[in-house]
Design a protein around this motif. Structure first.
Motif, short mmCIF file in Angstrom:
data_model
loop_
_atom_site.label_atom_id
_atom_site.label_comp_id
_atom_site.label_asym_id
_atom_site.label_seq_id
_atom_site.Cartn_x
_atom_site.Cartn_y
_atom_site.Cartn_z
N MET A 39 84.27 16.62 5.60
CA MET A 39 84.68 16.78 6.99
C MET A 39 84.09 18.04 7.60
N ALA A 40 84.08 19.11 6.80
CA ALA A 40 83.59 20.38 7.34
C ALA A 40 82.08 20.39 7.49
N ASN A 41 81.39 19.70 6.61
CA ASN A 41 79.92 19.80 6.60
C ASN A 41 79.22 18.55 7.12
N GLY A 42 80.02 17.59 7.58
CA GLY A 42 79.44 16.39 8.17
C GLY A 42 78.54 15.63 7.22
N GLN A 43 78.98 15.47 5.98
CA GLN A 43 78.14 14.73 5.04
C GLN A 43 78.59 13.29 4.89
N GLU A 44 77.75 12.51 4.20
CA GLU A 44 78.09 11.10 4.03
C GLU A 44 79.21 10.94 3.00
N LEU A 45 80.03 9.95 3.26
CA LEU A 45 81.20 9.72 2.42
C LEU A 45 80.80 8.87 1.22
N ASP A 46 81.19 9.27 -0.01
CA ASP A 46 80.86 8.35 -1.10
C ASP A 46 82.04 7.40 -1.34
N MET A 47 81.75 6.32 -2.04
CA MET A 47 82.73 5.24 -2.19
C MET A 47 83.96 5.66 -2.99
N GLU A 48 83.74 6.58 -3.92
CA GLU A 48 84.87 7.02 -4.73
C GLU A 48 85.93 7.68 -3.83
N VAL A 49 85.44 8.55 -2.94
CA VAL A 49 86.36 9.23 -2.03
C VAL A 49 87.00 8.21 -1.08
N ALA A 50 86.15 7.33 -0.54
CA ALA A 50 86.66 6.34 0.42
C ALA A 50 87.75 5.48 -0.20
N ASN A 51 87.52 5.03 -1.42
CA ASN A 51 88.51 4.18 -2.08
C ASN A 51 89.83 4.92 -2.30
N ALA A 52 89.71 6.17 -2.72
CA ALA A 52 90.93 6.93 -2.99
C ALA A 52 91.71 7.19 -1.70
N VAL A 53 90.97 7.53 -0.62
CA VAL A 53 91.65 7.79 0.65
C VAL A 53 92.29 6.51 1.16
N ALA A 54 91.54 5.40 1.06
CA ALA A 54 92.08 4.12 1.54
C ALA A 54 93.37 3.78 0.80
N HIS A 55 93.36 3.99 -0.48
CA HIS A 55 94.55 3.67 -1.27
C HIS A 55 95.75 4.53 -0.82
N ALA A 56 95.51 5.82 -0.70
CA ALA A 56 96.61 6.71 -0.30
C ALA A 56 97.11 6.36 1.10
N MET A 57 96.18 6.06 1.99
CA MET A 57 96.54 5.69 3.35
C MET A 57 97.41 4.44 3.37
N LYS A 58 96.98 3.46 2.58
CA LYS A 58 97.73 2.20 2.54
C LYS A 58 99.15 2.43 2.00
N GLU A 59 99.25 3.16 0.90
CA GLU A 59 100.57 3.41 0.32
C GLU A 59 101.48 4.10 1.33
N TRP A 60 100.92 5.09 1.99
CA TRP A 60 101.68 5.85 3.00
C TRP A 60 102.11 4.94 4.15
N ALA A 61 101.18 4.10 4.60
CA ALA A 61 101.48 3.21 5.74
C ALA A 61 102.52 2.17 5.34
N LEU A 62 102.39 1.62 4.11
CA LEU A 62 103.35 0.60 3.67
C LEU A 62 104.76 1.17 3.58
N GLU A 63 104.86 2.40 3.10
CA GLU A 63 106.18 3.03 3.01
C GLU A 63 106.85 3.10 4.37
N ARG A 64 106.04 3.15 5.40
CA ARG A 64 106.58 3.23 6.76
C ARG A 64 106.64 1.88 7.44
#
Ligand code: ADP
Ligand code: MG
Length: 726
Positions: A59-84
């Motif tokens: 985010m700070a350096n404007g670099q490309e996102l790798d899939m490992e990070v994307a998958n982990a963020v997606a998972h956390a986002m989903k869990e958080w959203a489902l709880e709500r």
């Protein structure tokens, strides 16, 4: 001072509205604030440490996102959203309609044994593929493909939206065509932010700052709006279809008593504002200021400023939430620039500044601005940028609705000038006259003349409410922006034109041996060459228009006249060099602007035709028929009775009715003629010059009739009903 009451942790997870209200009843803003946002603290709490660190770095350096990070963020986002309670997610984007778009996808995937599992992958987070063909694209799609892509903007946090569709996880995204052209408002804004950051850092390096990494633009948009009763709103086709009244005579009272501005809130409005704040706070929007505005039924909300990108996303949400909450209160929120003729319209004051990652506001003059050459350098960059691109800046704030405001006696005039205030003007004058600025005027004390009141420290500069581009302490306030417009456009232009000047400054300073002298000369030369844009006087005064003309400042009266600025050789060269938009993207926006204008006026004209023929003319016919009948009755009952008043009314109203009918016919013909014109510039000009005038000609007799015809005959709520009976 409010002391926040601590509440147990589990209560902070609540998200239903009635719970929020209960909590809010206890004044626990902290517990509500940002509870619907997947923000930094949630990410820190929920993401594995290495992933969180990597994401922050990206985010700070404007670099490309790798899939490992994307998958982990997606998972956390989903869990958080489902709880709500979320069932769906959407890529939330900002096409060139100026509003936001979303297409919901549920989290469900077929599971074993005929059941479902809830999934959300990194791929789904990062990229979406909405069809681009049904959004305005200004011809980009015709030459390329229908395919469009949305891409996750990880610099703006995901959030939850709750409505009758349930809870939806919204992921802010940029929207591009198959070939990479920006089809939205966010992409150019993000590019312009990178451009200004890069050039500002270059300049700061020349001034000896080796540590600064980036410079972001801070934006605080003040949002004006009207609230009217929804029942009454629903009886007016003009408000429903166009957002403004196309007919309507002024009531006996307007805004002349100045009794609405900052007036006590009516209970119904106060309840609305309370709920609006709750909703905005939940979305992490720093709703700060609220008050009644100048016109009756007009109000304002200002948040605390944020980075341009986030401020833009937030302002889109503010407009959406304002409308949504109004309906719950039996109100309708009007964001149009000129909902009512004869009283003030609405704008959006775009407060803008530059701040380094080290927290330094580059437009903060400090106590002794004459010694603050870094400030003076950035100030002169803005002055030159605005002077060189005044017409472009004016275009950036335009939409069809704003044509009713700019130049009228309420909002900034259509001529761009800069107000610097007494203190800075004095410094500029010293520099221009003597090549040296040796003193800063101080504010001094303000004596209240009452022994029990404290004496106040006075600012070094007074305010000026008429300037379209005013320096206000440590930022510029661009006051021209249309109330319903996305602020992405104005900020993209502002960033780009200032980046352009900073890049030239950096070129010069990088070459100079003696940087300090070079900087001094640059400030002096820039201010000297661009002093014509500086104006501290009254922008509403008649003389200013002539004075501005003498100075050579552009006075672009309408949006349509301003559109060609987007595609001059100079603009294209600047935007391409700074990599904000290429020629294709600029040409597309020109087309979209012409089209948007033509469509808006076409809808207005057709609505007028409809209202006149189906509502007003039949109502007036009823009135004149009754009037004629009553004359006959009076005369037959008492032949010598004086019926001159009735007869005069009958003659007058019949004559106005005939005028209205003729104007209606003419408008109908010109709308048909407009449809025959070639789409684009030609058609837009026809709407502006011909259709618009015919609309005014139809309005005039109907408004006059409204003043004559009995209230019980009048088919729609009047200005008085709408503006004063909320
Ligand atoms: P006023 O109406 O008196 O001009 P408001 O409080 O209504 O002031 O709005 C001022 C806006 O300017 C707020 O949104 C505020 O957060 C914003 N602002 C203050 N400082 C900055 C800054 N450095 N950069 C951008 N916006 C700023
Ligand atoms: Mg303001």
């Amino acid at each position: 001072m409010v002391i926040w009451k601590q509440i147990p942790r589990e209560q902070s997870l609540i998200h239903k509205r009635k719970d929020v209200e209960r909590v809010m009843g206890n004044n626990v803003i902290e517990q509500v604030f940002a509870k619907d946002v997947f923000n930094d603290s949630v990410m820190r709490e929920r993401l594995p440490k290495p992933i969180y660190k990597k994401l922050k770095y990206i985010m700070a350096n404007g670099q490309e996102l790798d899939m490992e990070v994307a998958n982990a963020v997606a998972h956390a986002m989903k869990e958080w959203a489902l709880e709500r309670g979320a069932t769906h997610y959407t890529h939330w984007f900002q096409p060139m309609t100026g509003i936001t778009a979303e297409k919901h996808d549920s989290f469900i995937q077929p599971g074993p044994d005929g059941g479902v599992i809830l999934e959300f992958s990194g791929k789904e987070l990062v990229k979406g593929e909405p069809d681009a063909s049904s959004f305005p694209n200004g011809g980009i799609r015709a030459t390329f493909e229908a395919r469009g892509y949305t891409a996750w903007d990880c610099t703006s946090p995901a959030f939850l939206k709750e409505d009758a569709a349930g809870v939806i996880l919204c992921i802010p995204t940029a929207f591009c065509s198959y070939t990479g052209e920006a089809l939205d408002k966010k992409t150019p804004l993000l590019r312009s932010m990178e451009a200004i950051s890069e050039q500002a850092v270059r300049v700061l390096r020349c001034l000896g700052n080796d540590t600064v990494k980036d410079v972001s633009c801070s934006v605080g948009p003040e949002q004006e709006y009207f609230l009217v009763d929804r029942e009454k709103y629903l009886q007016r086709d003009d408000l429903i279809f166009t957002g403004r009244t196309l007919f309507g005579a002024m009531p006996p009272k307007g805004q002349e008593l100045d009794d609405h501005y900052f007036g006590t809130l009516k209970e119904r409005i106060a309840a609305y504002m309370k709920e609006l704040n709750n909703e905005l706070w939940s979305l992490g929007i720093l709703a700060k200021t609220q008050h009644n505005e100048v016109a009756p039924a007009q109000h304002e909300m200002a948040p605390i400023y944020a980075t341009a990108n986030i401020a833009t996303d937030h302002n889109q949400l503010v407009m959406e939430v304002m409308k949504k909450v109004a309906k719950r209160h039996g109100l309708e929120c009007l964001l149009h620039e000129k909902p009512f003729a004869g009283v003030n319209g609405s704008g959006k004051h775009n407060n803008w500044s530059l701040v380094t990652n080290e927290g330094k506001n580059l437009l903060d003059p400090g106590k002794t601005p004459h010694e603050n050459s870094q400030f003076l350098l950035f100030l002169s960059a803005v002055v030159r940028a605005v002077d060189e691109n005044a017409a472009l800046l004016r275009l950036s704030a335009s939409n069809p609705g704003n044509d009713h405001r700019l130049g009228a006696n309420e909002a900034p005039p259509a001529i761009i000038s800069i107000f610097l205030g007494e203190q800075l003007t004095d410094i500029v004058n010293q520099l221009i006259k003597t090549g040296e600025a040796t003193r800063s005027k101080a504010g001094g004390k303000l004596l209240t003349g009452v022994s029990t009141l404290p004496d106040l420290n006075r600012d070094a500069t007074d305010r000026n409410r008429t300037s379209p581009f005013a320096f206000t302490g440590n930022k510029f306030e661009f006051r021209m922006v249309a109330s319903s417009l996305s602020i992405a456009g104005p900020n993209t232009i502002l960033n780009t034109i200032v980046a352009d000047v900073l890049s030239d400054f950096a070129d010069q300073l990088e070459k100079a041996e003696d940087k300090s002298t070079a900087m001094h000369d640059l400030i002096e030369k820039t201010l000297r060459e661009h002093q014509k844009i500086l104006f501290d006087g009254n922008g509403y005064a008649g003389g200013w228009v002539e004075e501005a003309e003498k100075r050579g400042l552009p006075n672009t009266k309408t949006m349509v006249d301003a559109i060609p600025e987007m595609i001059t050789d100079r603009t294209v060269e600047m935007f391409e060099r700074l990599k904000v938009m290429n020629r294709t993207e600029l040409e597309a926006r020109v087309e979209i602007n012409y089209e948007a204008y033509a469509k808006a006026i076409n809808i207005e004209a057709k609505t007028m035709i409809n209202m006149a023929s189906k509502r007003y003319i039949p109502a007036v016919i009823n009135y004149v028929t009754d009037l004629a009948g009553s004359i006959n009755e009076v005369v037959s009952a008492c032949p010598e009775a004086d019926t001159s008043v009735q007869k005069e009314l009958l003659t007058q109203s019949s004559s106005l009715l005939a005028q209205a009918k003729a104007a209606l016919k003419k408008l109908d013909e010109s709308v048909k003629a407009a449809a025959e014109k070639e789409e684009g510039e030609e058609q837009a000009i026809f709407f502006k010059d011909v259709v618009f005038a015919d609309m005014a000609a139809l309005r005039a007799p109907i408004d006059e009739l409204e003043m004559m015809v009995g209230k019980e005959y009048w088919p729609v709520p009047t200005y008085g009903d709408l503006l004063f009976e909320v």
